[in-house]
Structures are given as C-alpha cells and as structure tokens.
Design a protein around this motif. Structure first.
Motif, PDB file in Angstrom:
ATOM      1  N   ASP A  32       0.870  -1.172   0.000  1.00 21.65           N
ATOM      2  CA  ASP A  32       0.000   0.000   0.000  1.00 21.65           C
ATOM      3  C   ASP A  32       0.906   1.222   0.000  1.00 21.65           C
ATOM      4  OD1 ASP A  32      -1.835   2.001   0.373  1.00 21.65           O
ATOM      5  OD2 ASP A  32      -2.478   1.361   2.361  1.00 21.65           O
ATOM      6  N   VAL A  33       0.922   1.966  -1.119  1.00 26.01           N
ATOM      7  CA  VAL A  33       1.791   3.143  -1.199  1.00 26.01           C
ATOM      8  C   VAL A  33       1.028   4.353  -0.660  1.00 26.01           C
ATOM      9  CG1 VAL A  33       3.160   2.224  -3.075  1.00 26.01           C
ATOM     10  CG2 VAL A  33       1.136   3.533  -3.631  1.00 26.01           C
TER      11      VAL A  33
ATOM     12  N   SER B 250       0.440   4.587   2.930  1.00 23.54           N
ATOM     13  CA  SER B 250      -0.427   3.731   3.746  1.00 23.54           C
ATOM     14  C   SER B 250      -1.107   4.450   4.895  1.00 23.54           C
ATOM     15  CB  SER B 250       0.375   2.541   4.287  1.00 23.54           C
ATOM     16  OG  SER B 250       1.543   2.969   4.958  1.00 23.54           O
TER      17      SER B 250
ATOM     18  N   TYR C 282       7.640   6.009  -1.802  1.00 24.24           N
ATOM     19  CA  TYR C 282       7.378   4.827  -2.636  1.00 24.24           C
ATOM     20  C   TYR C 282       8.183   4.846  -3.929  1.00 24.24           C
ATOM     21  CZ  TYR C 282       4.224   7.620  -5.608  1.00 24.24           C
ATOM     22  OH  TYR C 282       3.697   8.554  -6.456  1.00 24.24           O
TER      23      TYR C 282
ATOM     24  N   ALA D  72      -2.986   1.995  -4.271  1.00 28.37           N
ATOM     25  CA  ALA D  72      -2.673   3.410  -4.072  1.00 28.37           C
ATOM     26  C   ALA D  72      -3.954   4.212  -3.903  1.00 28.37           C
ATOM     27  CB  ALA D  72      -1.884   3.950  -5.267  1.00 28.37           C
TER      28      ALA D  72
ATOM     29  N   LEU E 223      -3.892   8.074  -3.634  1.00 30.04           N
ATOM     30  CA  LEU E 223      -2.937   9.168  -3.569  1.00 30.04           C
ATOM     31  C   LEU E 223      -3.579  10.506  -3.940  1.00 30.04           C
ATOM     32  CD1 LEU E 223       0.170   7.292  -5.049  1.00 30.04           C
ATOM     33  CD2 LEU E 223      -0.335   7.806  -2.651  1.00 30.04           C
TER      34      LEU E 223
ATOM     35  N   LEU F  96       2.963   7.700 -11.176  1.00 32.85           N
ATOM     36  CA  LEU F  96       2.781   6.373 -10.581  1.00 32.85           C
ATOM     37  C   LEU F  96       2.628   5.318 -11.669  1.00 32.85           C
ATOM     38  CD1 LEU F  96       2.148   4.719  -7.905  1.00 32.85           C
ATOM     39  CD2 LEU F  96      -0.254   5.052  -8.510  1.00 32.85           C
TER      40      LEU F  96
ATOM     41  N   SER G 256      -5.945   1.575  -8.014  1.00 30.59           N
ATOM     42  CA  SER G 256      -6.037   2.946  -7.525  1.00 30.59           C
ATOM     43  C   SER G 256      -7.468   3.228  -7.091  1.00 30.59           C
ATOM     44  CB  SER G 256      -5.624   3.940  -8.613  1.00 30.59           C
ATOM     45  OG  SER G 256      -5.920   5.274  -8.216  1.00 30.59           O
TER      46      SER G 256
END
Length: 254
Positions: free
Chosen positions: A135-136, A138, A187, A200, A202, A210, A226
């Motif tokens: 999990d980028v 997180s 990440y 992700a 984000l 990404l 995503s």
C-alpha cells in the motif's frame, strides 16, 4: 532544489497567491476609505482570503488549497486576537509537520480509505501463498493491517512518508501482533516488480508518474489498483464500485 522547481511547489505557489492578493485587497481598502467606508480588520482579512482563493483557482491548484487560502487570513487574525502562548503555535506546527511532512512536495494529502474498499481490494489479491502486496501512502495502516488479518499467507507492506502516521501504524502492528510490515519512506524508492499487487490512494497530481513507474517495473500478472483517481489516457482493465455513490476502484493488469 533549483528556483524553478521551488516555485512549482504547490505550497510555495499558495504563499505567493496570498502575497499577490495583498495588492488588490489594499487597493480596494484605500478606495473604500476615500469614499468614507473603511474596512474593518476582519473584513480586510476575509477579502484577502477571497482574493487569494480566486487566484489559487485561476492558476489551477488543487481544490483543498482554495479552502486553505480562504480561511488562512481570518484564522491568523483569530489566533492573534486570542493572544495564545507562542509555544502552542510551535506544538501545532510540530504536529502538523509530523502528520503531513512532505505534502507540500508530493501533493498527496492524507486520504483515508474505508473497510469496503479494503474488502474489495482483498478480493483482487491472488490466492497463492506468499503473494506480496504493498500500500503506497499507507497512512494509518488500516488497509495493510486488514489484509494481513484476512490473508495471513500474504506478505503485506505499507509505506508512508509522514512520520506520525507511519509511527502510529507501526505501533498498531506491533501491539496487535500483526504480520503487517510498515516502512517509512518514499514509494519512488520501492521497486514495484517485487510486488504482486500495488494499492494506491494518492492524488491526481501523481497518478501519471505512478503509472509510468508501474509500467517500467511491474511484472507480468501483477495488478495496480487505484482508489478514486484514474490515470489520464490509460483505460483501466476493470472498474469496481465498492458501495453506492462511492468513488470507484480502478484496476490495471500487467
């Protein structure tokens, strides 16, 4: 960091918007004063915020900056009026720095996902033992901890740049006996080829980068997932709606 890169940072642009708003605000205040209708300090701050918000919208900064620009002058006036002790401002600054850390650089604010999202992503994780999931960004670690409970055979990792969310999630894992692992870092320094699924949540500002990283590094058969934010120009292989009215999950298979 070069001056050109510095001026591209959203936080710097937001500060410049406040400075730019001083000119029309002051000009209007002087004009009104000439007609016998001076502005109160509160009115001037509210006008300053409104002008700064308009400039922020015009140059295309993210929507949350507009709210910050609007409220900042009034909030500053209120803080001064309350005559709060200086140490309180230092404590608030330290907490916010630890929580948001490099949001000014990464343009990724804290976005928490929900259990419905975690469960939907869980269904996408390959069933083989030893599968690796990251999990980028997180945050507080909710998704990573959930997946580590639901799939004890999986290797679940969360990576978070901000110190306080990382520390909180790492302590949660330690004191609950979770097998989830948490890394504090960017990440960008991970190699996505080490993972079978990358999740992700984000920000629109980083989605193109990404996806470029995922295309360079992810192995055949792996998934990029995503939540809420699509990738312009790249149609997802699957779109999942977790609950009615909620943002979708976008899934790309490599």
């Amino acid at each position: 960091m070069t001056p050109a890169r510095l001026f591209r940072l959203p936080a710097v642009q937001a500060l410049l918007c406040q400075l730019a708003a001083l000119v029309p605000t002051a000009a209007l205040a002087v004009a009104l004063d000439a007609f016998g209708r001076g502005l109160t300090l509160l009115e001037a701050c509210a006008l300053q915020g409104a002008v700064a918000m308009s400039i922020t919208w015009k140059i295309g900064l993210a929507p949350w900056w507009r709210i910050i620009e609007l409220l900042f002058p009034v909030a500053l006036l209120a803080a001064l009026g309350l005559q709060l002790p200086p140490v309180l401002f230092l404590l608030v600054f330290v907490v916010l720095l630890g929580w948001y850390w490099s949001t000014f650089r990464t343009q990724v604010p804290y976005f928490p996902s929900s259990p419905a999202v975690w469960q939907a992503v869980e269904q996408l994780v390959p069933g083989r033992p030893g599968v690796r999931v990251v999990d980028v960004g997180s945050g507080l670690g909710g998704f990573t901890l959930h997946l580590a409970r639901a799939r004890p055979d999986a290797r679940c990792t969360g990576i978070e740049l901000a110190p306080l969310p990382y520390l909180y999630s790492a302590l949660r894992a330690r004191f609950t006996g979770s097998r989830a692992q948490f890394i504090r870092g960017d990440y960008e320094k991970l190699h996505f080829g080490d993972y079978d699924l990358v999740f992700a949540y984000l920000s629109p500002a980083v989605m193109s980068g990404l996806f470029d990283k995922a295309r360079r590094e992810m192995k055949v058969g792996s998934l990029l997932v995503s939540y809420e934010f699509n990738i312009p120009g790249f149609k997802p292989d699957k779109t999942i709606f977790t609950t009615e009215g909620a943002p979708p999950l976008f899934v790309w298979a490599f």
